[in-house]
Design an enzyme around this catalytic site. Structure first.
Site, short mmCIF file in Angstrom:
data_model
loop_
_atom_site.label_atom_id
_atom_site.label_comp_id
_atom_site.label_asym_id
_atom_site.label_seq_id
_atom_site.Cartn_x
_atom_site.Cartn_y
_atom_site.Cartn_z
N MET A 1 -21.33 53.86 23.78
CA MET A 1 -20.47 52.72 24.08
C MET A 1 -19.72 52.98 25.39
O MET A 1 -18.70 52.35 25.67
CB MET A 1 -19.48 52.46 22.94
CG MET A 1 -20.19 52.11 21.63
SD MET A 1 -19.23 51.10 20.52
CE MET A 1 -17.85 52.17 20.20
N GLY A 2 -20.21 53.92 26.18
CA GLY A 2 -19.59 54.20 27.47
C GLY A 2 -18.35 55.05 27.34
O GLY A 2 -18.14 55.73 26.34
N HIS B 1 -21.05 63.47 25.80
CA HIS B 1 -22.21 62.68 26.23
C HIS B 1 -23.10 63.51 27.17
O HIS B 1 -24.32 63.37 27.14
CB HIS B 1 -21.76 61.39 26.92
CG HIS B 1 -21.07 60.42 26.00
ND1 HIS B 1 -19.74 60.15 26.08
CD2 HIS B 1 -21.54 59.68 24.97
CE1 HIS B 1 -19.40 59.28 25.16
NE2 HIS B 1 -20.47 58.97 24.46
N GLN C 1 -19.30 46.24 15.42
CA GLN C 1 -18.89 47.42 14.65
C GLN C 1 -17.39 47.66 14.67
O GLN C 1 -16.92 48.66 14.14
CB GLN C 1 -19.66 48.66 15.10
CG GLN C 1 -19.31 49.19 16.47
CD GLN C 1 -20.25 50.31 16.89
OE1 GLN C 1 -21.39 50.07 17.29
NE2 GLN C 1 -19.80 51.55 16.82
N LYS D 1 -20.58 64.61 15.34
CA LYS D 1 -19.17 64.26 15.09
C LYS D 1 -19.12 63.02 14.18
O LYS D 1 -18.31 62.92 13.29
CB LYS D 1 -18.41 63.99 16.38
CG LYS D 1 -16.93 63.71 16.09
CD LYS D 1 -16.17 63.28 17.31
CE LYS D 1 -16.36 61.86 17.69
NZ LYS D 1 -15.64 60.86 16.94
N ASP D 2 -20.02 62.07 14.47
CA ASP D 2 -20.12 60.88 13.63
C ASP D 2 -21.14 61.16 12.52
O ASP D 2 -22.24 60.61 12.52
CB ASP D 2 -20.52 59.67 14.48
CG ASP D 2 -19.45 59.34 15.51
OD1 ASP D 2 -18.36 58.93 15.12
OD2 ASP D 2 -19.71 59.56 16.71
N SER E 1 -14.21 59.32 22.93
CA SER E 1 -13.66 58.38 23.92
C SER E 1 -12.27 57.94 23.50
O SER E 1 -11.45 57.55 24.33
CB SER E 1 -14.57 57.15 24.04
OG SER E 1 -15.87 57.58 24.34
O1 PAF Z 1 -21.63 56.28 18.37
C1 PAF Z 1 -21.54 55.30 19.14
O2 PAF Z 1 -21.16 55.41 20.32
C2 PAF Z 1 -21.93 53.92 18.62
O3 PAF Z 1 -21.59 53.78 17.28
C3 PAF Z 1 -23.41 53.57 18.85
C4 PAF Z 1 -24.33 54.50 18.09
C5 PAF Z 1 -23.72 53.63 20.34
C6 PAF Z 1 -23.69 52.15 18.37
O4 PAF Z 1 -22.90 51.21 19.04
#
Ligand code: PAF
Length: 275
Positions: A25-26, A32, A59, A147-148, A184
């Site tokens: 998501m930048g 990253h 989301q 992390k997620d 982020s």
């Molecule tokens: O982890 C993220 O940055 C977001 O949940 C993803 C996987 C890019 C989906 O929008």
């Protein structure tokens, strides 16, 4: 680096194989860099690393941080260029979602606990956008951070259940020097909250190293450490099975401790394997 903003252009691109996708998501940061580094390793010299940047409205729960989510476009572009990304897919909201969209992708088991309980609809949004990115960019593999943890499990399940022919690559959590997991959202923290947020990693380490067998004891210990910070407000601290994400009572080699904690308005998540 090629930059593409429309779905038609993305689908028209001939591309080298394997293509390895890093969906983001930048607001790109050092975690990253690691995802992109691993993507390059898997793509090899002849393959292609694609990064998508899209702040996915689906989301974010109503009232959360969709509007204020950081969008440093120029810096992200430079970041990708410097990281050796081959393709940057950066669509606008209306490009990704038709105004009258009525189809969603929903995983209904792993999504129902933890983040799914605290953030209803979150994983439906994640699965929908990731499935769309997979269809648009047709990667051979995709890279996600641990992390997620729950997101990774949910997307793995979606890939299996919907027969996406995509290898899932998991990357261990990247941390700041004091142990705070890179995110982020860390940039929302004021200096005092940022200082106090390091209790999260301290709590994970204490729980992991205590060698306790009772999940309640592990949870109690982690909560105690987190509560050393006056500003921390616990959303959840749970011990779950790493595959099913169901709560466990007795810690085993497959157990994971997951937590979500607010510092001010900022909600941070983290996790660790317990053995
Ligand atoms: O982890 C993220 O940055 C977001 O949940 C993803 C996987 C890019 C989906 O929008």
């Amino acid at each position: 680096m090629k930059i593409v903003t429309t779905i038609a252009d993305a689908q028209a691109q001939p591309h080298a194989k394997p293509r390895v996708l890093v969906p983001t998501m930048g607001a790109l940061h050092k975690a990253h860099s690691e995802l992109i580094r691993i993507a390059r390793e898997h793509a090899g010299r002849d393959g292609e690393v694609a990064v998508s940047i899209f702040v996915n409205p689906l989301q974010f729960e109503p009232g959360s941080d969709y509007e204020r989510y950081p969008r440093p476009e120029k810096a992200d572009e430079e970041f990708c260029r410097n990281a050796g990304v081959d393709l940057l897919f950066r669509p606008l909201r209306d490009e990704v979602y038709e105004a009258d969209r009525s189809t969603f992708v929903e995983e209904t088991s792993l999504s129902s606990t933890l983040e799914g309980k605290s953030r209803p609809g979150h994983f439906r949004g994640v699965c929908t956008v990731v499935a769309k990115l997979f269809n648009i960019l047709a990667p051979d593999a995709a890279v996600f951070g641990e992390k997620d943890f729950q997101q990774l499990a949910v997307i793995r399940r979606m890939v299996r259940d919907l027969n996406f022919k995509i290898d899932m690559i998991a990357v261990p959590t990247v941390r700041e020097e004091d142990g705070l997991a890179c995110s982020s959202r860390n940039q929302y923290l004021n200096p005092e909250e940022r200082k106090q947020a390091m209790v999260l990693h301290k709590a994970l380490l204490a729980a992991k190293n205590a060698g306790k067998k009772s999940a309640n004891d592990v949870i109690g210990l982690a909560q105690k450490v987190i509560n050393e910070s006056a500003q921390a407000r616990i959303d959840y601290v749970e011990v779950a099975d790493a595959e099913t994400l169901k709560p466990v009572e007795v810690v085993s080699t497959n157990s994971v401790l997951l937590l979500a904690v607010f510092f001010g308005k900022t909600r941070l998540i983290d996790n660790t394997r317990l053995a």
